[in-house]
Design an enzyme around this catalytic site. Sequence first.
Site, PDB file in Angstrom:
ATOM      1  N   HIS A 239       0.796  -1.234   0.000  1.00 58.13           N
ATOM      2  CA  HIS A 239       0.000   0.000   0.000  1.00 58.13           C
ATOM      3  C   HIS A 239       0.833   1.291   0.000  1.00 58.13           C
ATOM      4  O   HIS A 239       0.745   2.116  -0.897  1.00 58.13           O
ATOM      5  CB  HIS A 239      -0.915   0.025   1.231  1.00 58.13           C
TER       6      HIS A 239
HETATM    7  C1  BDR Z   1      -3.337   1.077   5.043  1.00 63.11           C
HETATM    8  O1  BDR Z   1      -3.697   0.763   6.378  1.00 63.11           O
HETATM    9  C2  BDR Z   1      -2.543   0.509   7.153  1.00 63.11           C
HETATM   10  O2  BDR Z   1      -2.740  -0.649   7.922  1.00 63.11           O
HETATM   11  C3  BDR Z   1      -1.399   0.355   6.186  1.00 63.11           C
HETATM   12  O3  BDR Z   1      -0.195   0.828   6.753  1.00 63.11           O
HETATM   13  C4  BDR Z   1      -1.817   1.182   5.004  1.00 63.11           C
HETATM   14  O4  BDR Z   1      -1.433   2.520   5.152  1.00 63.11           O
HETATM   15  C5  BDR Z   1      -3.919   0.019   4.109  1.00 63.11           C
HETATM   16  O5  BDR Z   1      -5.310   0.009   4.193  1.00 63.11           O
END
Ligand code: BDR
Length: 315
Positions: A239
């Site tokens: 992500h």
């Molecule tokens: C996002 O949520 C967090 O758990 C991760 O770091 C990322 O930024 C993904 O949905």
Amino acid sequence: MTTVLLDVDTGIDDALAILTAALSNEIDLVGCSVVWGNVDVEQGARNTSEVLRLAGHGDVPVAVGAAGPRNGSRAVFSTQVHGEDGLGGCADTAHVPDLASESAVELILRLSHEHARSLEIVAVGPLTNLAAALDADPGLPERIRQVTIMGGAALAPGNVSETAEANIWHDPEAAQVVFDAPWELTMVGLDVTMTSLITDAHRERLRAGGEVGRFCDRILDFYLDYYEGYTGERASGNHDALALAVATGLVRTTLSPIVDVHVDCSDGPARGRTVAELEGAWGEWPEREGARHRVVMEVEPGFEDRMVELLAAAP
Ligand code: BDR
Ligand code: CA
């Protein structure tokens, strides 16, 4: 070379983004502001400092920010995804964090003056710090080149509820403030971050690398375990690093219409959903008058391989 401030809630994928920003020749990482989210803000700041030092960039300022949501409600963390320490049980408990004396908001505002109109903000946690910076100085957007967020889901399903993605769901009110502000905003949501997948094959390459690579291999074990339990496959979304890559040109976007995005701030089941006006999809995305949010729907493949190569090559 892009000048970047990263706003992070350092869990596992944030750590990959920080390392990528610190090690890439294309990026000048000038600061990290830390927000609550994956873990509490103190642990997030510790992790950020540890990861920067590992990359040989312990001089990048790390500033502590918001400890919970904008509306004062209780903070809920994502330790089931990232581990109690946010780094899959691998955080160095002996690490003495080097933290800035200024707050996250002060850091954001200072860097926005020092790098006026060239600073790229990449926010990969709940948007509480950015909303607070806008409260403190509504003139901030004029000094920012662009804001890129990891957050939301336009057509993809959510990852904390049917429709909501974690970073937006953690603090919808703050997200709405950030979407409403008059800056160029690019949303890198689950539509694309769940197409950039990290697997055990990547871990193997990281393990064969230096100290940075071996650290990434270890923290990713926990992350892949979580994803395996959740999706049935040992493949995790990349992500936060993908948002950084979009912001800095490390990956090319192949479909990113400019539309309007609203955040569901209700108390109903869709709380935290990013509602993107995507009906242009039926008509080849005609320009929408007055729309301001670039929603990334497709990127060219292969960024995660290049990222792993960079991290494995580090000493
Ligand atoms: C996002 O949520 C967090 O758990 C991760 O770091 C990322 O930024 C993904 O949905
Ligand atoms: Ca994050």
